[in-house]
Design a protein around this motif. Structure first.
Motif, short mmCIF file in Angstrom:
data_model
loop_
_atom_site.label_atom_id
_atom_site.label_comp_id
_atom_site.label_asym_id
_atom_site.label_seq_id
_atom_site.Cartn_x
_atom_site.Cartn_y
_atom_site.Cartn_z
N UNK A 60 0.34 -0.89 0.00
CA UNK A 60 -0.20 0.39 -0.16
C UNK A 60 0.82 1.34 -0.21
N UNK A 61 0.69 2.25 -0.43
CA UNK A 61 1.67 3.47 -1.32
C UNK A 61 0.62 4.43 -0.97
N UNK A 62 0.51 5.42 -0.09
CA UNK A 62 0.11 6.90 0.26
C UNK A 62 0.97 8.16 0.21
N UNK A 63 0.42 8.64 -1.29
CA UNK A 63 1.02 10.37 -1.94
C UNK A 63 0.43 11.09 -1.57
N UNK A 64 0.57 11.96 -0.30
CA UNK A 64 0.42 13.55 0.23
C UNK A 64 -0.01 14.15 -1.06
N UNK A 65 -1.00 15.35 -1.04
CA UNK A 65 -1.24 15.53 -1.49
C UNK A 65 -1.58 17.05 -1.58
N UNK A 66 -0.57 17.53 -0.48
CA UNK A 66 -0.75 18.87 0.27
C UNK A 66 -0.04 19.98 -0.74
N UNK A 67 -0.15 21.30 0.07
CA UNK A 67 0.55 22.20 -1.24
C UNK A 67 2.16 21.97 -0.99
N UNK A 68 2.29 21.38 0.18
CA UNK A 68 3.75 20.90 -0.10
C UNK A 68 4.72 20.13 -1.14
N UNK A 69 3.25 19.61 -1.55
CA UNK A 69 4.31 18.84 -2.55
C UNK A 69 4.15 19.18 -3.94
N UNK A 70 3.60 20.31 -4.32
CA UNK A 70 3.13 21.51 -5.22
C UNK A 70 4.95 22.46 -5.18
N UNK A 71 5.59 21.77 -4.75
CA UNK A 71 6.87 22.64 -4.75
C UNK A 71 7.33 22.46 -5.43
N UNK A 72 8.65 22.79 -6.68
CA UNK A 72 9.22 22.82 -7.56
C UNK A 72 10.40 22.03 -7.16
N UNK A 73 11.30 21.62 -6.77
CA UNK A 73 12.68 21.58 -6.18
C UNK A 73 13.64 22.17 -6.95
N UNK A 74 14.47 23.04 -6.97
CA UNK A 74 16.11 23.85 -7.29
C UNK A 74 16.31 22.21 -7.59
N UNK A 75 16.60 22.21 -8.86
CA UNK A 75 17.51 20.78 -9.96
C UNK A 75 18.86 21.47 -10.83
N UNK A 76 19.80 20.84 -11.11
CA UNK A 76 20.44 21.56 -12.02
C UNK A 76 20.06 21.11 -13.28
N UNK A 77 20.57 21.31 -14.50
CA UNK A 77 20.22 21.34 -15.72
C UNK A 77 20.80 19.52 -15.64
N UNK A 78 21.66 19.12 -15.50
CA UNK A 78 21.49 17.82 -15.20
C UNK A 78 21.46 16.81 -15.03
N UNK A 79 20.48 17.49 -13.89
CA UNK A 79 19.84 16.27 -12.91
C UNK A 79 18.27 16.76 -13.46
N UNK A 80 17.54 17.32 -14.10
CA UNK A 80 16.81 17.92 -14.56
C UNK A 80 16.81 16.70 -16.20
N UNK A 81 17.56 16.82 -16.60
CA UNK A 81 17.57 16.31 -18.04
C UNK A 81 18.28 14.17 -17.16
N UNK A 82 18.51 14.25 -16.20
CA UNK A 82 18.60 13.00 -15.55
C UNK A 82 17.08 12.03 -15.51
#
Length: 170
Positions: free
Chosen positions: A101-123
């Motif tokens: 069983x998996x529970x996913x959080x649906x609160x506003x904190x899940x709408x935050x986009x993490x700052x990722x480097x371009x290489x990490x985004x492409x990966x």
């Protein structure tokens, strides 16, 4: 299909391998306290059937009358047994499919986009099967996967679940 599989399906169980133990009991209080009452009640129903067909159902032939007497006595005895509330208890060994069983959080904190480097985004886009790095809204290009610009936490989870080749796809 073997007998254990058929019995398991009848009982609503999957993967039945064997029956270890079984027991029969009566749940009605009057039948639990004195099982002799069950025997007496069945005998009384048989006598009632004999009296009914002996006195009130006169026919020329005795064969059908005897057969109907036996059927009526059996039906009335079965009714008494049903009123005694029989219970069959079984101990079954079965192999069940594992469930996660998996529970996913649906609160506003899940709408935050993490700052990722371009290489990490492409990966991440390569691992999750997200095509391109456009900032189109989801579904604008007809792609069922979320767009690459949606690197919010909820968007990444959505992409992982929709990707059939990823770690959660199978």
């Amino acid at each position: 299909m073997n007998m254990m599989e058929i019995l398991g399906r009848l009982l609503g169980l999957e993967g039945v391998q064997r029956i270890d133990d079984y027991g029969f009991s009566l749940a009605a209080p009057w039948a639990q306290q004195s099982p002799a009452w069950l025997l007496f009640a069945c005998a009384a129903m048989a006598v009632a059937a004999v009296v009914f067909y002996g006195r009130f159902q006169r026919t020329r032939r005795a064969g059908p009358r005897l057969l109907l007497t036996l059927f009526r006595a059996g039906a009335l005895s079965l009714l008494v047994l049903i009123l005694a509330e029989p219970v069959l208890t079984m101990t079954v060994t079965s192999q069940r499919q594992p469930v996660l069983w998996v529970l996913f959080d649906g609160t506003e904190s899940m709408a935050i986009a993490d700052d990722l480097a371009s290489a990490e985004r492409q990966e991440l886009a390569a691992v999750l099967g997200i095509e391109g790095l456009s900032a189109n809204p989801a579904g604008a290009s007809g792609n069922p996967h979320p767009p690459a610009a949606d690197f919010s936490r909820a968007g990444l989870i959505r992409a992982m679940l929709h990707n059939g080749d990823g770690p959660l796809g199978s």
